[in-house]
Design a protein around this motif. Structure first.
Motif, mmCIF file in Angstrom:
data_model
loop_
_atom_site.group_PDB
_atom_site.id
_atom_site.type_symbol
_atom_site.label_atom_id
_atom_site.label_comp_id
_atom_site.label_asym_id
_atom_site.label_seq_id
_atom_site.Cartn_x
_atom_site.Cartn_y
_atom_site.Cartn_z
ATOM 1 N N TYR A 114 -11.889 57.629 -3.232
ATOM 2 C CA TYR A 114 -12.122 56.426 -4.289
ATOM 3 C C TYR A 114 -12.858 55.353 -3.491
ATOM 4 O O TYR A 114 -13.804 54.924 -4.079
ATOM 5 C CB TYR A 114 -10.491 55.984 -4.631
ATOM 6 C CG TYR A 114 -11.007 54.793 -5.598
ATOM 7 C CD1 TYR A 114 -11.711 54.710 -6.648
ATOM 8 C CD2 TYR A 114 -10.215 53.537 -5.566
ATOM 9 C CE1 TYR A 114 -11.730 53.820 -7.561
ATOM 10 C CE2 TYR A 114 -10.409 52.477 -6.212
ATOM 11 C CZ TYR A 114 -11.202 52.727 -7.378
ATOM 12 O OH TYR A 114 -11.375 51.626 -8.292
ATOM 13 N N ALA A 115 -12.699 55.058 -2.335
ATOM 14 C CA ALA A 115 -13.369 54.147 -1.775
ATOM 15 C C ALA A 115 -14.835 54.317 -1.511
ATOM 16 O O ALA A 115 -15.579 53.399 -1.789
ATOM 17 C CB ALA A 115 -12.988 53.823 0.000
ATOM 18 N N GLY A 116 -15.326 55.760 -1.266
ATOM 19 C CA GLY A 116 -16.237 56.181 -0.967
ATOM 20 C C GLY A 116 -17.156 56.306 -2.503
ATOM 21 O O GLY A 116 -18.343 55.816 -2.817
ATOM 22 N N LEU A 117 -16.508 56.429 -3.638
ATOM 23 C CA LEU A 117 -17.206 56.209 -4.931
ATOM 24 C C LEU A 117 -17.462 54.838 -5.272
ATOM 25 O O LEU A 117 -18.532 54.535 -5.743
ATOM 26 C CB LEU A 117 -16.102 56.792 -6.043
ATOM 27 C CG LEU A 117 -15.620 58.375 -6.102
ATOM 28 C CD1 LEU A 117 -14.816 58.692 -6.964
ATOM 29 C CD2 LEU A 117 -16.931 59.155 -5.951
ATOM 30 N N LEU A 118 -16.469 53.977 -4.996
ATOM 31 C CA LEU A 118 -16.840 52.507 -5.211
ATOM 32 C C LEU A 118 -18.131 52.075 -4.521
ATOM 33 O O LEU A 118 -18.706 51.406 -5.031
ATOM 34 C CB LEU A 118 -15.573 51.519 -4.509
ATOM 35 C CG LEU A 118 -14.301 51.793 -5.557
ATOM 36 C CD1 LEU A 118 -13.207 50.811 -4.920
ATOM 37 C CD2 LEU A 118 -14.720 51.032 -7.135
ATOM 38 N N PHE A 119 -18.138 52.678 -2.919
ATOM 39 C CA PHE A 119 -19.264 52.022 -2.211
ATOM 40 C C PHE A 119 -20.716 52.661 -2.951
ATOM 41 O O PHE A 119 -21.637 52.185 -3.130
ATOM 42 C CB PHE A 119 -19.212 52.537 -0.942
ATOM 43 C CG PHE A 119 -19.797 51.665 0.047
ATOM 44 C CD1 PHE A 119 -21.100 51.375 -0.002
ATOM 45 C CD2 PHE A 119 -19.305 51.336 1.236
ATOM 46 C CE1 PHE A 119 -21.777 50.612 0.915
ATOM 47 C CE2 PHE A 119 -19.793 50.414 1.997
ATOM 48 C CZ PHE A 119 -21.291 50.074 2.127
ATOM 49 N N GLU A 120 -20.472 54.035 -3.064
ATOM 50 C CA GLU A 120 -21.780 54.736 -3.865
ATOM 51 C C GLU A 120 -22.163 53.917 -4.925
ATOM 52 O O GLU A 120 -23.426 53.897 -5.504
ATOM 53 C CB GLU A 120 -21.604 56.253 -3.765
ATOM 54 C CG GLU A 120 -21.486 56.834 -2.348
ATOM 55 C CD GLU A 120 -20.951 58.083 -2.387
ATOM 56 O OE1 GLU A 120 -20.552 58.698 -3.419
ATOM 57 O OE2 GLU A 120 -20.883 58.486 -1.183
ATOM 58 N N GLY A 121 -21.133 53.722 -5.929
ATOM 59 C CA GLY A 121 -21.422 53.154 -7.234
ATOM 60 C C GLY A 121 -22.221 51.821 -7.071
ATOM 61 O O GLY A 121 -22.982 51.564 -7.751
ATOM 62 N N ALA A 122 -21.590 50.972 -6.299
ATOM 63 C CA ALA A 122 -22.035 49.702 -5.698
ATOM 64 C C ALA A 122 -23.560 49.679 -5.464
ATOM 65 O O ALA A 122 -24.179 48.603 -5.856
ATOM 66 C CB ALA A 122 -21.422 49.116 -4.709
#
Ligand SMILES: *[C@@H]1O[C@H](CO)[C@@H](O)[C@H](O)[C@H]1NC(C)=O
Ligand SMILES: *[C@@H]1O[C@H](CO)[C@@H](O)[C@H](O)[C@H]1NC(C)=O
Ligand SMILES: *[C@@H]1O[C@H](CO)[C@@H](O)[C@H](O)[C@H]1NC(C)=O
Ligand SMILES: *[C@@H]1O[C@H](CO)[C@@H](O)[C@H](O)[C@H]1NC(C)=O
Ligand SMILES: *[C@@H]1O[C@H](CO)[C@@H](O)[C@H](O)[C@H]1NC(C)=O
Ligand SMILES: *[C@@H]1O[C@H](CO)[C@@H](O)[C@H](O)[C@H]1NC(C)=O
Ligand SMILES: *[C@@H]1O[C@H](CO)[C@@H](O)[C@H](O)[C@H]1NC(C)=O
Length: 727
Positions: A243-251
């Motif tokens: 989830y942390a990875g998805l947040l970062f990539e989404g940002a």
């Protein structure tokens, strides 16, 4: 005044220059690909709970690859959303890479590291013990991982450009706790006194920026188990790190950017910016920060045994959220926020990596390893490691997931794989008992090789070096103190052998192969779960210290190592017992893709929309780089996809509804608070299997519904369902 300011700036620049050498320009490539395994009927790898079968998707599993080349040598680091990496995957990936890119990639310069999510389908590991709860080999899990890992490396290989790499380190205090403090406390007091906490709180991050200023990606390492989703979770999930990875990539990429191979939709999280939240020395580290308690009484568990009334099943850790999805969100978000703040420091204030790319690699026969250790009474003695064996506390599990499989009892007659292989169990020999002492041996896995090996003897040891940064890829879960000792030893070994004085080592956990846990000698004496799962005996950690120091010397003295013994490759020995899909059949008087339960036509932000469809079995087609569901918004009379099954606020749940091949897909979307007013719809995509074994795609779409803060009143009698407020 101005002159003073000017002088200050000059001084600051000089100071900065003195601190940080000029960045080396490397060639860097990053790539991401989908590795999501079968989303129905397959045991999740991690908790060894035979009842935890996949039945849908919360977030998808990805492989994230980073290639760094200094013009002479190159290294590849791959972080994969899976429980752990296995020898059979590493070997298969290396073999295929050597064919496709001769000379560029081999087992020696490629590290595959699992994030340790406990919510990914299992059955892809080559040794018998790892396949008991998955009831043997699952070819689809293996294929999804191998193909996706290779695709992520292909993508990284294809976009290599000149780049600089920056190092950052910061502390994240409240996202992990020690789940075996009783073991930790057995480490010497003087050693514990060097540290404020009984887990590592450091997050270490590499930031990749192209020389023309484009952000390319980050890899960070923070020690915490991906066990926010617990052992009752049926959804495939990449847990807190995913989830942390998805947040970062989404940002960086925006939620709607989607390069890579896009089959149908323009919206799946696939680069160009790639953010890997990788695993480290998380052996005794839990994300369940409210800690463990007895679920029957609410009282604290027994400190040493983590049991309640002698029952480990009652001692469970929770938090910090109101349920497991909420906990995943909170622990993932904390890691993302920390990584994001480290990322947003200006490059000029970060330490650039500087120096050559190198690697060292050797296969080691662990039971045959001899190592000199300091005995407090007898002085230095030479000790040999043991044949692998599991202690009794292994069966008890941990406070993140109490043991659900009773190996001593043979557990269940419904497990055909165990019925087949369990008969091979042997009493531990005197040699094993003495060697493993004080571990009471439950499973003498090193003494069983029927129908093939139960546990690895030969493991991969490997270090990658990029300038002053070293990645020690370890085949298991080092505990906090075991990891601290390894990092310190390697930093000293590097500096003492001509390495830079600012060298820093990070531990990449669960890499290349899996040998369970590695505790310190002192922690081993306590024989909690982690000690019981330190499979080569009390001196396992000493042997790894010795071996990784040897790898470090080989790097800094530029002395090649021999390959070591070749590990077995057991792909053709695997036994599959879980049946494939026989056929699918739609509900009476329905077609596949028919919407059985429509969403309520009005929904407010923060509410949940649900819809149910006639479905086929998800194993008919894994929908890799694709999706089992979408949410669309109507824009200028066109429908635009805004969500897939990979998003954190969507849930795809699959349910078998009859013994004769009927099933349903239940889709949920928790409408975010900032969702614009408008007209929306939800679709389901899948494949069904005919009696003649042909596999046919189908899809279906709900009626549209309107998202608005103002809810209109409609006649309830005309509705089949109401959207829930929460789930
Ligand atoms: C490695 O890859 C690069 C870039 O694709 C290629 O130019 C080079 O020839 C390869 N090296 C070897 C030894 O194959
Ligand atoms: C727990 O087990 C130990 C050893 O079997 C026994 O001595 C003790 O009385 C048990 N405690 C409880 C609370 O049952
Ligand atoms: C798992 O989490 C759910 C909440 O999401 C909770 O109800 C359940 O008790 C937990 N189970 C275990 C075994 O931790
Ligand atoms: C380990 O040692 C045993 C006994 O000396 C020997 O038979 C075996 O071949 C060794 N294994 C390896 C892989 O060298
Ligand atoms: C919607 O959810 C957000 C985030 O959880 C919360 O801050 C907000 O108060 C909620 N709004 C309503 C109207 O419930
Ligand atoms: C959905 O099904 C229809 C009818 O079979 C087909 O024409 C269409 O291409 C499908 N759409 C997708 C996105 O698969
Ligand atoms: C939803 O909103 C659209 C556009 O505002 C409107 O045309 C449509 O009638 C609404 N649908 C319902 C069911 O109210």
């Amino acid at each position: 005044m101005e002159e003073l300011f000017f002088r200050f700036v000059v001084l600051a620049l000089v100071a900065a220059h003195v601190c940080f050498a000029a960045p080396t320009t490397y060639k860097v490539g990053v790539g991401i690909a989908d590795v999501t395994g079968p989303a129905a009927d397959i045991n999740m790898m991690g908790y060894a709970n035979p009842a935890q079968l996949s039945a849908g998707i919360h977030t998808r599993q990805y492989s994230r690859a980073f290639i760094v080349d200094d013009g002479a040598k190159r290294v590849v680091f791959v972080s994969v959303d899976c429980a752990l990496m296995d020898q059979v995957i590493k070997t298969e990936v290396s073999n295929r890479l050597e064919i496709k890119y001769p000379g560029n990639y081999t087992a020696k310069n490629v590290v595959l590291s699992g994030t340790h999510t406990h919510s990914g389908p299992g059955g892809y590991l080559q040794y018998v013990l790892f396949l008991v709860t998955s009831k043997g080999w699952i070819q689809q899990s293996f294929d999804a991982l191998v193909d996706g890992i290779l695709l992520s490396i292909d993508r990284a290989h294809d976009n290599m450009i000149p780049a600089n790499i920056y190092y950052a380190k910061d502390t994240l205090i409240d996202a992990n706790i020690n789940r075996s403090p009783a073991s930790y406390l057995n480490n010497p007091a003087y050693e514990r006194a060097k540290y404020t906490y009984n887990t590592d709180k450091d997050m270490v991050q590499l930031k990749f920026v192209s020389t023309d200023g484009q952000p390319m990606g980050v890899i960070n390492w923070y020690a915490v188990h991906c066990t926010s989703m617990n052992n009752t979770n049926p959804y495939i999930s990449s847990d807190n790190k995913g989830y942390a990875g998805l947040l970062f990539e989404g940002a960086i990429n925006g939620l709607e950017v989607m390069p890579g191979e896009v089959r149908i939709f323009s919206l799946i999280y696939l680069g160009p910016f790639v953010a890997a939240f990788a695993s480290s020395n998380l052996g005794d580290v839990s994300p369940n920060t409210m800690g463990a308690k007895c679920i029957d009484t609410g009282l604290p568990c027994d400190f040493v045994s983590s049991s309640c009334n002698n029952r480990t099943q009652l001692c469970i850790a929770f938090g910090p959220g109101k349920d497991m999805v909420d906990s995943t969100r909170i622990i993932g978000d904390k890691q993302f926020q920390k990584a994001w703040s480290m990322y947003n420091v200006d490059d000029s204030e970060l330490e650039a990596l500087e120096g050559p790319v190198q690697f060292a690699h050797q296969f080691v026969d662990m039971p045959n390893y001899t190592v000199e250790v300091q005995d407090p009474v007898n002085g230095p003695t030479t000790e040999k490691l043991c044949k692998p064996a599991m202690g009794y506390s292994f069966a008890a599990g941990t406070t993140d997931g109490p043991g659900a499989f009773d190996f001593t009892q043979g557990a269940t007659s419904s497990n055909d794989f165990w019925n087949l292989v369990g008969s091979a169990l042997v009493e531990p020999s005197e040699e094993v008992k003495q060697c493993q002492h004080p571990k009471p041996v439950l499973l003498s896995t090193g003494e069983i090789s029927w129908p093939y090996d139960w546990h690895p003897n030969i493991v991969e040891t490997q270090i990658l070096r990029i300038g002053q940064f070293m990645i020690a890829a370890v085949p298991g879960e080092f505990t906090t103190m075991a990891g601290r000792r390894l990092r310190d030893a390697l930093n000293s070994e590097a500096t003492n052998n001509g390495g830079p004085s600012n060298v820093k080592t990070v531990i990449a956990g669960l890499s290349n192969g899996y040998t369970h846990y590695i505790t310190t000698f002192e922690e081993y004496q306590i024989q909690r779960y982690e000690g019981a799962s330190t499979i080569y005996g009390p001196h396992t950690h000493a042997a790894y210290l010795d071996q990784y120091k040897k790898l470090t010397r080989s790097i800094f003295k530029n002395e090649p190592l021999d390959d070591g013994p070749t590990p077995p490759f057991l792909l053709d020995k695997q036994i599959s017992i879980v049946r494939g899909v026989v056929f699918d059949r739609p509900a009476f008087e329905h077609e596949f893709g028919d919407c059985l339960v429509q969403p309520y036509p009005f929904v407010r932000p923060n509410e949940t929309v649900t819809a149910t469809f006639v479905a086929g079995h998800p194993r008919n087609n894994l929908m890799l780089e694709n999706t089992f569901m979408t949410v669309e918004v109507k824009e200028a009379n066109n429908w635009k996809v805004i969500r897939t099954d990979a998003h954190f606020d969507t849930f795809f749940f699959w349910e078998r509804t009859s013994a004769v091949g009927q099933s349903e897909a239940h889709l949920r979307w928790i409408v975010p608070a900032d969702t614009p007013d408008g007209e929306y719809r939800i679709s389901h995509y899948g494949h069904y299997k005919n009696i003649d074994a042909s596999i046919v795609p189908y899809n279906g779409t709900t009626q549209s519904f309107n998202v608005s803060w103002i809810r209109k009143i409609v006649a309830l009698s005309s509705l089949t369902t109401l959207n829930g407020i929460d789930f």
